[in-house]
Design a protein around this motif. Structure first.
Motif, short mmCIF file in Angstrom:
data_model
loop_
_atom_site.label_atom_id
_atom_site.label_comp_id
_atom_site.label_asym_id
_atom_site.label_seq_id
_atom_site.Cartn_x
_atom_site.Cartn_y
_atom_site.Cartn_z
N THR A 1 18.61 39.51 -22.06
CA THR A 1 18.92 40.56 -22.99
C THR A 1 19.41 42.07 -22.00
O THR A 1 19.03 42.40 -20.90
CB THR A 1 17.62 41.13 -23.69
OG1 THR A 1 16.77 41.50 -22.74
CG2 THR A 1 17.26 39.92 -24.53
N THR A 2 20.36 42.69 -22.58
CA THR A 2 21.01 43.84 -22.08
C THR A 2 19.71 45.03 -21.70
O THR A 2 19.61 45.71 -20.64
CB THR A 2 22.07 44.65 -22.76
OG1 THR A 2 23.00 43.45 -23.22
CG2 THR A 2 22.77 45.76 -21.99
N GLU A 3 18.95 45.33 -22.76
CA GLU A 3 18.01 46.30 -22.40
C GLU A 3 17.10 46.21 -21.39
O GLU A 3 16.63 47.16 -20.54
CB GLU A 3 17.19 46.57 -23.89
CG GLU A 3 16.21 47.60 -23.85
CD GLU A 3 15.69 47.86 -25.14
OE1 GLU A 3 14.63 48.87 -25.31
OE2 GLU A 3 15.72 46.68 -26.07
N ASP A 4 16.58 44.90 -21.17
CA ASP A 4 15.54 44.59 -20.15
C ASP A 4 16.11 44.13 -18.89
O ASP A 4 15.26 43.65 -18.05
CB ASP A 4 14.58 43.64 -20.80
CG ASP A 4 13.72 44.23 -22.02
OD1 ASP A 4 13.53 45.46 -21.99
OD2 ASP A 4 13.62 43.59 -22.82
N ALA A 5 17.42 44.05 -18.64
CA ALA A 5 18.01 43.41 -17.42
C ALA A 5 17.72 44.22 -16.12
O ALA A 5 17.68 45.32 -16.31
CB ALA A 5 19.50 43.03 -17.85
N PRO A 6 18.02 43.69 -14.99
CA PRO A 6 18.01 44.49 -13.71
C PRO A 6 19.09 45.31 -13.46
O PRO A 6 20.14 44.99 -14.26
CB PRO A 6 17.95 43.35 -12.64
CG PRO A 6 18.42 42.13 -13.50
CD PRO A 6 18.18 42.15 -14.69
#
Length: 303
Positions: free
Chosen positions: A154-159
């Motif tokens: 998911t974009t929000e929680d990605a590194p």
């Protein structure tokens, strides 16, 4: 002892041409240098190798025994160097034998990798795919070390600090088994809260999620009776019981085992993206793989 680090590569290029032409004038023409410059190069080479290398002769210059020893290894070394720095060749997936290492959750395994795998096998039959579990804290380091090629997250929680490409937007739906007696139509909020729910717990064994946070804002609470770590198990539970779940819509699309209805509470969806490290950003093979998954996601979204 010869010190390789103080040897100018241009001197080796000059020596290679001299050993072919046996003539300073012709060598200077091929190298686009003046004759004095080539003579200076030859003087430096003689000093470096402690050998005259080329001696005057009746028909040009004659190589010494040391020069003859150098001729073939030098030619091969320069050819290898030229190949190493030449522009990268186009990637042909039909003859490639890459092993791709991809980090994915069970959600992205089902919605991205599984639909794409048959086509990938068809266009690149000698390539292999290794799917690794996502360990969020390790993703950036694994990508930097080349231990993984792609990450689906998911974009929000990605590194942070990685290249990324958005694949699609996902939304949540209410799901139960086909023929579920309480999902013949969209339930009211009160009916929704009285249903028995199963959730996927990110923190392991939790019974509270985003849906519960939304309900709490209205002073409501649902009945969560089962918490599981993976979507695969959750789908099997739903298909064989009267439990229901709030699920990403792609997990149950076009599957007659399930009854899918709009939930009475609006839950924010998420964006699924693909991530990779700078080290492979310009690699033609990696570019091809990324575009393959982008096309696959676009075709799935349209269908």
């Amino acid at each position: 002892m010869i010190n390789f680090h103080r040897l100018d590569l241009n001197l080796l290029l000059t020596l290679d041409v001299l050993l072919t032409e046996h003539n300073v004038t012709r060598a200077s023409e091929r190298l686009h240098l003046s004759q004095p410059s080539v003579s200076i190069h030859l003087a430096k080479l003689r000093e470096y190798f402690d050998d005259p290398l080329l001696l005057p002769g009746p028909r040009g210059m004659r190589p010494t025994a040391r020069a003859e020893e150098l001729r073939e290894p030098l030619r091969l070394a320069l050819a290898s160097l030229a190949e190493a720095v030449a522009p990268t060749r186009d990637f042909d997936p039909s003859v490639a034998s890459h092993t791709w290492r991809i980090a994915a959750s069970d959600y992205s395994e089902s919605t991205v990798l599984q639909p794409a795998f048959p086509g990938l096998r068809e266009v690149s039959p000698d390539s292999r795919l290794a799917v690794l579990d996502i360990v969020p804290a390790m993703l950036a380091r694994q990508a930097e070390r080349g231990e993984i090629d792609l990450i689906f997250h998911t974009t929000e929680d990605a590194p942070r600090g990685l290249h990324q490409r958005a694949l699609f937007q996902e939304r949540y739906v209410l799901v139960g088994r086909a023929g579920h007696p309480k999902l013949k139509r969209k339930p009211t909020l009160n009916q929704f809260c009285r249903l028995e729910h199963v959730i996927v717990s990110k923190d392991g064994g939790g019974f509270h999620g985003t849906t519960d946070e939304q309900l709490a804002e209205s002073g409501l609470e649902r009945r969560v009776v089962l918490s599981v770590p993976h979507f695969l198990f959750l789908r099997e539970v739903i298909a064989t019981s009267d439990l229901v779940a709030m699920l990403p819509s792609r997990l149950v699309a076009d599957n007659d085992k399930y009854r899918v209805v709009e939930p009475p509470v609006e839950i924010p969806g998420f964006e699924m993206s693909m991530f990779w490290h700078e080290r492979s950003h310009r690699d033609p093979a990696h570019e091809w793989l990324r575009e393959y998954f982008v096309r696959g996601s676009e075709s799935t979204t349209k269908s």
